[in-house]
Structures are given as structure tokens and as C-alpha cells.
Design a protein around this motif. Structure first.
Motif, PDB file in Angstrom:
ATOM      1  N   LEU A  38      28.478 -37.142  -6.763  1.00 56.74           N
ATOM      2  CA  LEU A  38      28.230 -36.489  -5.479  1.00 56.74           C
ATOM      3  C   LEU A  38      26.777 -36.621  -5.016  1.00 56.74           C
ATOM      4  O   LEU A  38      26.319 -35.855  -4.175  1.00 56.74           O
ATOM      5  CB  LEU A  38      28.616 -35.017  -5.566  1.00 56.74           C
ATOM      6  CG  LEU A  38      30.096 -34.746  -5.896  1.00 56.74           C
ATOM      7  CD1 LEU A  38      30.345 -33.258  -6.038  1.00 56.74           C
ATOM      8  CD2 LEU A  38      30.995 -35.340  -4.817  1.00 56.74           C
ATOM      9  N   SER A  39      26.079 -37.596  -5.545  1.00 57.64           N
ATOM     10  CA  SER A  39      24.653 -37.740  -5.210  1.00 57.64           C
ATOM     11  C   SER A  39      24.454 -38.146  -3.752  1.00 57.64           C
ATOM     12  O   SER A  39      25.321 -38.748  -3.128  1.00 57.64           O
ATOM     13  CB  SER A  39      24.007 -38.787  -6.124  1.00 57.64           C
ATOM     14  OG  SER A  39      24.632 -40.044  -5.955  1.00 57.64           O
ATOM     15  N   VAL A  40      23.294 -37.795  -3.219  1.00 54.07           N
ATOM     16  CA  VAL A  40      22.915 -38.101  -1.838  1.00 54.07           C
ATOM     17  C   VAL A  40      21.932 -39.254  -1.848  1.00 54.07           C
ATOM     18  O   VAL A  40      21.007 -39.295  -2.671  1.00 54.07           O
ATOM     19  CB  VAL A  40      22.301 -36.863  -1.159  1.00 54.07           C
ATOM     20  CG1 VAL A  40      21.781 -37.204   0.225  1.00 54.07           C
ATOM     21  CG2 VAL A  40      23.335 -35.740  -1.072  1.00 54.07           C
ATOM     22  N   SER A  41      22.112 -40.172  -0.929  1.00 54.88           N
ATOM     23  CA  SER A  41      21.240 -41.347  -0.861  1.00 54.88           C
ATOM     24  C   SER A  41      20.000 -41.111  -0.015  1.00 54.88           C
ATOM     25  O   SER A  41      19.029 -41.864  -0.105  1.00 54.88           O
ATOM     26  CB  SER A  41      22.020 -42.543  -0.295  1.00 54.88           C
ATOM     27  OG  SER A  41      23.152 -42.825  -1.089  1.00 54.88           O
ATOM     28  N   TYR A  42      20.042 -40.091   0.857  1.00 55.49           N
ATOM     29  CA  TYR A  42      18.936 -39.880   1.788  1.00 55.49           C
ATOM     30  C   TYR A  42      18.238 -38.549   1.522  1.00 55.49           C
ATOM     31  O   TYR A  42      18.869 -37.600   1.093  1.00 55.49           O
ATOM     32  CB  TYR A  42      19.458 -39.903   3.242  1.00 55.49           C
ATOM     33  CG  TYR A  42      19.947 -41.260   3.668  1.00 55.49           C
ATOM     34  CD1 TYR A  42      19.090 -42.155   4.308  1.00 55.49           C
ATOM     35  CD2 TYR A  42      21.259 -41.651   3.415  1.00 55.49           C
ATOM     36  CE1 TYR A  42      19.541 -43.407   4.711  1.00 55.49           C
ATOM     37  CE2 TYR A  42      21.707 -42.898   3.807  1.00 55.49           C
ATOM     38  CZ  TYR A  42      20.841 -43.770   4.450  1.00 55.49           C
ATOM     39  OH  TYR A  42      21.287 -45.012   4.841  1.00 55.49           O
ATOM     40  N   LEU A  61      33.193 -39.419   1.571  1.00 51.02           N
ATOM     41  CA  LEU A  61      32.169 -39.586   0.545  1.00 51.02           C
ATOM     42  C   LEU A  61      30.893 -40.184   1.135  1.00 51.02           C
ATOM     43  O   LEU A  61      29.776 -39.801   0.757  1.00 51.02           O
ATOM     44  CB  LEU A  61      32.698 -40.482  -0.578  1.00 51.02           C
ATOM     45  CG  LEU A  61      31.817 -40.619  -1.821  1.00 51.02           C
ATOM     46  CD1 LEU A  61      31.599 -39.260  -2.488  1.00 51.02           C
ATOM     47  CD2 LEU A  61      32.432 -41.608  -2.812  1.00 51.02           C
ATOM     48  N   ILE A  62      31.042 -41.109   2.080  1.00 50.41           N
ATOM     49  CA  ILE A  62      29.875 -41.683   2.761  1.00 50.41           C
ATOM     50  C   ILE A  62      29.109 -40.600   3.506  1.00 50.41           C
ATOM     51  O   ILE A  62      27.868 -40.549   3.476  1.00 50.41           O
ATOM     52  CB  ILE A  62      30.318 -42.783   3.746  1.00 50.41           C
ATOM     53  CG1 ILE A  62      30.931 -43.974   2.996  1.00 50.41           C
ATOM     54  CG2 ILE A  62      29.149 -43.247   4.605  1.00 50.41           C
ATOM     55  CD1 ILE A  62      30.001 -44.671   2.060  1.00 50.41           C
ATOM     56  N   ILE A  63      29.841 -39.703   4.159  1.00 49.54           N
ATOM     57  CA  ILE A  63      29.187 -38.622   4.904  1.00 49.54           C
ATOM     58  C   ILE A  63      28.439 -37.700   3.943  1.00 49.54           C
ATOM     59  O   ILE A  63      27.360 -37.190   4.260  1.00 49.54           O
ATOM     60  CB  ILE A  63      30.222 -37.845   5.735  1.00 49.54           C
ATOM     61  CG1 ILE A  63      30.900 -38.780   6.728  1.00 49.54           C
ATOM     62  CG2 ILE A  63      29.565 -36.686   6.480  1.00 49.54           C
ATOM     63  CD1 ILE A  63      29.950 -39.566   7.610  1.00 49.54           C
TER      64      ILE A  63
END
Length: 579
Positions: free
Chosen positions: A575-579, A310-312
Motif C-alpha cells: 500500500l505504499s505511496v509513490s508521491y 491501487l494507482i489512486i
């Protein structure tokens, strides 16, 4: 006995023979009897490894005089002396490739401290210093231990728990430094490889900062990544402010392999908080002489296995589909082991000492991995919390609150019921069904959780009619040999055994490739009885077995066609992306 001072000197007079020489200098010793011993296991790897088996030539000296040293148990030695200054000398053999064991050769040494350093019994809390004498052509030392002010090759451990949690790499490793989340990090690459330092630094910085954001702080003043690159390598082991990783030296430029390496980094770094600080009460302080049982590894390793992928995804390295494909692997791993009907996640945790690291031909029928099953339970918790709170809370909030409550505020391990109670208080959600499932072989309806966020879990093999005997075979010295028999399968009921040699079916000789067996399975009928000619321990016999539908499952996670806007919105948050 008062508190003696302990100093180790580590040297390598014959590294090509795979030995390290240890001198343990004990000052201010006021007792007449001293017992010292070697740990039998290392934290993070729940197996009695009997490190003492590699110890030899144990000698003791009082001042300059040799004194009697007697071995009193498998991992304990005893000396008796009136002197307040005792030296213990011994050698340790190390030639095993893993992240848990010593590896010493002419080029380098990796020291797993629990496999290297003895301690005074009942005095695990004593500090110690270590002086490392480098062979002539070795130039670098990588470890999470701080250096003393007196010499760059002398290190300090505030107690033996810290020492045993601080692996040491010595040699000519490729080292570079970077800062992430405000913490200095060192990367030590061993064995060469086609890695890109700039890319690794950039990607791992994202991982570190994403995980630090989840937990609310980074507890380190420094951190060391030690990576062992081999022709084919893998695995990792977490430590207090470092980790040891295994990798394939020429796979860094292969996209899938590189992403898998980043997942490994994310997994071991996540353990900084989850197990190294936030932990069940049984996992520290440790007893290094025997097993330390807990039912909580499904939380420690399972949650970490959920978060690594999930971090990836959050860092933007996985697409949504790539992430879902990684997540569904946990379901496929569990549901294609009949052992999931026999062993719960909690029992798998408790039995780690006797099962997880000691698989045999029947393991798939009797056990599961607390990594995989724990990840399944973690995703259920995350999705249920997200759905019940309309996306305002999730498992992140539970972990952060537990870390600050049990570790930061109370500095202790937790009971599982305490963890559950805190999770329910933080989220306002009744999570009892999922926590109960961790202690049961009754399966959750996971679609009840996936559907709430706009996805569904589907078995692609549900309506397929492939036939199977329920065996795995291998070509062994030109013979077709059974290596596994699935519980409840046709072969299981008929009495086919592991190590049986398959010779013929229905009078037709089997070729080495097993094509005749494939042909019979493709063209046979359900419940058709076939005659299997085997050799068992050199005796020929015929086994009559039916053909049955294959029980192999192939799960997939897909968007739910009729998902509501609310469900889709929560799924996007998940499933959102942080970057």
C-alpha cells in the motif's frame, strides 16, 4: 483485387436531425465486385450492437454514374462495376448517449468509428484518410488519429483497426494540452462543468507517470482524453491512444466523486498496455462481423479494475482506509450475487457477449462480473507474490515482463497458460491455485493471502440474525412489485416470482412504503411461515413462505491484530505511496 486507396469525407448538413453524411471514395479499384460492410461491435465493448441498423440511403457511383448497390446481409452491401473509381454514399443516425455509440446534435458530434465507417470486406488492413467538413459554428476536432500534411482537418489511419480504435469528437469542446511521461496529452471537455484544469492536469499527470513506471515505457507519441459531461454521467471506453469518459458536469468539486473520476481515468489509461497491447490471442486481429470470444477478460478487465484504485492510492489520492473500502467493494459485489456459485471468472469472460451487457431480473442468480471477480483474483496474485518473495516481486513485475515478451518482442496475443508460466518464471512462485480458481466456482480462501500482508477479510454480517424473504421490491405505479428473487432464498423456494404484486402479509395490507413488511422481518422468527397475498397477472393467490436468516454479506478489510512485523512490512510495501 489490388490495394485501392480509400478516402472518407464526413459532413453534417442537418446535425439537428442527428445525422452524419459519409462519402467513401475508393480509387484504384481493379475488381468487378466489391463488398463493403459496417462493423457490428466495437473493440472494448463486447456486445453485438448492430451498428448497421442506423445506416440508410446507401448509394454507389462509378465516376459520375449511379450503379446498382445491393444489400446482401445485415451489414454488407455489394456493388459490381468495371470502374476503378467508386464512391459510396450513406447516412448514419446517431442519438444515443454512451461512450460506444454516435451522438450528433446541433452543437456537436461524437463519432464512434465502428458505428460510422464501412470497410471493404477482407481488406481491413488498408490505410485510409478522413476529411471532416465542419459546420459553420463548430471549430474543434479531437481524435487520436494523426493529421495529414495537407490540411488540419484531414486525418490518416494506417489500417481500419486503427480507425475503429480512434473516436472523434467534433464541435466546440474545451481543449487544453499538457505533457506527462514525456508524451503530449490533450484533454477535451464536452458539455461544461465545474472542473479545475490545473488540478486535473496535475492529478492526471501523476496517474500517467505512475502507470508508465509500472509498464516500463509509454507506447504513445500522443494521447487524447475525451470527456462527455452530462447532468449525470459515467463509464469509459479505452482506445489505442485515446479514451472516452463519461462524467457528471457538476461533481468535480465533490471529493468522493472527483476521486471516482480519477479512478476512471486510471482504469482507461491502464488499458493502453493491458488489452490494447498486452492481450489474449483472441482479441486481435478482430473479426468485426461477429463475436470474438475469449476467457481472458478476467485478466484484461479484472486486473485493470484492481489497479485503477491501487494507482489512486499510490498517487496519494486515497488514504489506506479509503483504498481498502474501494477494494472490498469487489468482494461485496461478487458475494452478494448468488451467481458466483454458478459462473466462474473465465466463463463470465466468455459469456460477456450474451450476459454482461444484457442483464435481466435473474442475472444476479446466474452470473458475476469479470471486472469484480478478476480484481479479487488479481489482489490474491499480488499479495501472494509479495508474501512469497518477501516484497521483492509483485504483480507489477509480471505485467511488465508479459508486455515486453508478448507484445514488444513477439507482437502477438498470449494463451492463458503462457501468461501463467511467464508469471511463475518471473516471480519464482507457484500461482496455479489462483489461475485454477479463475476457471472454477470453488472460492479461494482470500484470508490466506490477506493475512500474509497483515490484513484480514471479515464479514460484518456473519453473526447477525436479520431475517429476509430474499426479494427486492419497487414501488411501481402505487403497487409494491417484486423485481428480483434471490436464488436459494425463502421466496425462491416458496415460489414468489418477479412481477408479483405484494398485497398483504398475514392478513395485513401492505402500505406503499413497505413498512409492514419491514416490521414483520424485524419481529418474526426463523422458519416462521407467513402468508403472502399477491396478484400475479391479475389473479389473486396466497403464497406460504418461511422467514429465513438474511444471506447478505458485508465484507470489510482490516488490519490483522496479531500481524507479525514481517507481515506488516509487506503490507506497507503493498500500500505504499509513490508521491
Amino acid at each position: 483485387m489490388s490495394n485501392p486507396r480509400i478516402h472518407f469525407t464526413i459532413s453534417f448538413t442537418e446535425p439537428q436531425t442527428h445525422y452524419v453524411e459519409i462519402e467513401m471514395d475508393i480509387s484504384d479499384f481493379t475488381g468487378t465486385t466489391l463488398d463493403f460492410g459496417m462493423p457490428v461491435w466495437t473493440p472494448g465493448s463486447y456486445l453485438i450492437r448492430e451498428y448497421e441498423r442506423h445506416v440508410e440511403l446507401v448509394e454507389a457511383f462509378a465516376t459520375a454514374d449511379r450503379i446498382h448497390c445491393m444489400k446482401i446481409s445485415k451489414n454488407t452491401w455489394r456493388v459490381q462495376s468495371p470502374s476503378n473509381h467508386i464512391k459510396i454514399r450513406y447516412r448514419v443516425y446517431g442519438f444515443e448517449i454512451s461512450v460506444r455509440t454516435n451522438m450528433i446534435n446541433v452543437d456537436r458530434a461524437f463519432l464512434s468509428p465502428a458505428a460510422t465507417f464501412m470497410y471493404i470486406k477482407n481488406h481491413i488492413d488498408l490505410p485510409c484518410t478522413l476529411a471532416i467538413i465542419l459546420p459553420e459554428k463548430w471549430h474543434h476536432i479531437s481524435t487520436g488519429l494523426p493529421k495529414t500534411a495537407t490540411h488540419e482537418h484531414i486525418f490518416y489511419a494506417e489500417n481500419f483497426d486503427t480507425l475503429y480504435d480512434s473516436p472523434i469528437e467534433i464541435g466546440n469542446q474545451d481543449i487544453w494540452h499538457f505533457e506527462a511521461a514525456g508524451v503530449p496529452h490533450e484533454f477535451a471537455m464536452v458539455g461544461g462543468g465545474n472542473y479545475d484544469k490545473q488540478q486535473l492536469t496535475s492529478d492526471i499527470t501523476k496517474i500517467v507517470e505512475e502507470e508508465t513506471a509500472i509498464w516500463g515505457e509509454n507506447p504513445n507519441t500522443n494521447y487524447v482524453f475525451i470527456t462527455h459531461n452530462y447532468q449525470t454521467g459515467g463509464g469509459g471506453l479505452e482506445h489505442l491512444n485515446s479514451t472516452v469518459l463519461g462524467a457528471s458536469r457538476n461533481a468535480y468539486q465533490v471529493p468522493n466523486a472527483y476521486k471516482n473520476f480519477l479512478c476512471l481515468v486510471a482504469h482507461e489509461y491502464f488499458h493502453l498496455w493491458n488489452v490494447k497491447r498486452l492481450r489474449p490471442k483472441e482479441l486481435g486481429p478482430f473479426n468485426y462481423d461477429e463475436e470474438n470470444y475469449t476467457t481472458g477478460l478476467w485478466i484484461m478487465e479484472g486486473f485493470t479494475s484492481y489497479y485503477d484504485n491501487l494507482i489512486i492510492r499510490r498517487c496519494g489520492f486515497f488514504s489506506v482506509q479509503e483504498y481498502l473500502d474501494m477494494l472490498v467493494n469487489d468482494f461485496n459485489q461478487v458475494y452478494n450475487r448468488p451467481g458466483y456459485r454458478v459462473q466462474s471468472a473465465a466463463l463470465a469472460s466468455f459469456d460477456a457477449w450474451i450476459k454482461h451487457y444484457r442483464p435481466d431480473e435473474n442475472s444476479a442468480n446466474t452470473s458475476i462480473s469479470y471486472y469484480n471477480k478478476g480484481a479479487m483474483l488479481a489482489v490474491a496474485l499480488d499479495l501472494y507474490i509479495l508474501a512469497e518473495t518477501q516484497g521483492t516481486k509483485r504483480l507489477d513485475d509480471v505485467l511488465r515482463a508479459a508486455y515486453h515478451s508478448f507484445y514488444k518482442k513477439e507482437n502477438r496475443g498470449f494463451e492463458e497458460k503462457e501468461f501463467q508460466a511467464l508469471a511463475e518464471t518471473v516471480t519464482g512462485v507457484d500461482l496455479s491455485a489462483i489461475f485454477k480458481a479463475a476457471h472454477s466456482t470453488e472460492e479461494l480462501d482470500y484470508n490466506m493471502y490477506f493475512n500474509r500482508v497483515g490484513y484480514e477479510l471479515i464479514d460484518l454480517n456473519r453473526d447477525r440474525q436479520e431475517l429476509s424473504l430474499g426479494i427486492k421490491i419497487a414501488n411501481q405505479d402505487g403497487r409494491i412489485v417484486i423485481k428480483n428473487v434471490e436464488r436459494g432464498s425463502a421466496a425462491w423456494d416458496a415460489g414468489l416470482n418477479v412481477d408479483d404484486e405484494l398485497i398483504a402479509i398475514n392478513g395485513n395490507r401492505l402500505d406503499i412504503a413497505g413498512k409492514e413488511l419491514e416490521l414483520i422481518l424485524q419481529n418474526g422468527q426463523i422458519d416462521e411461515i407467513i402468508d403472502v397475498l399477491i396478484s400475479r397477472d391479475g389473479l389473486i393467490r396466497t403464497i406460504h413462505t418461511p422467514l429465513r436468516r438474511s444471506t447478505r454479506q458485508q465484507w470489510s478489510i482490516r488490519e490483522k491484530p496479531d500481524a507479525t512485523p514481517t507481515e506488516k512490512n509487506i503490507g506497507e510495501i503493498w500500500l505504499s505511496v509513490s508521491y
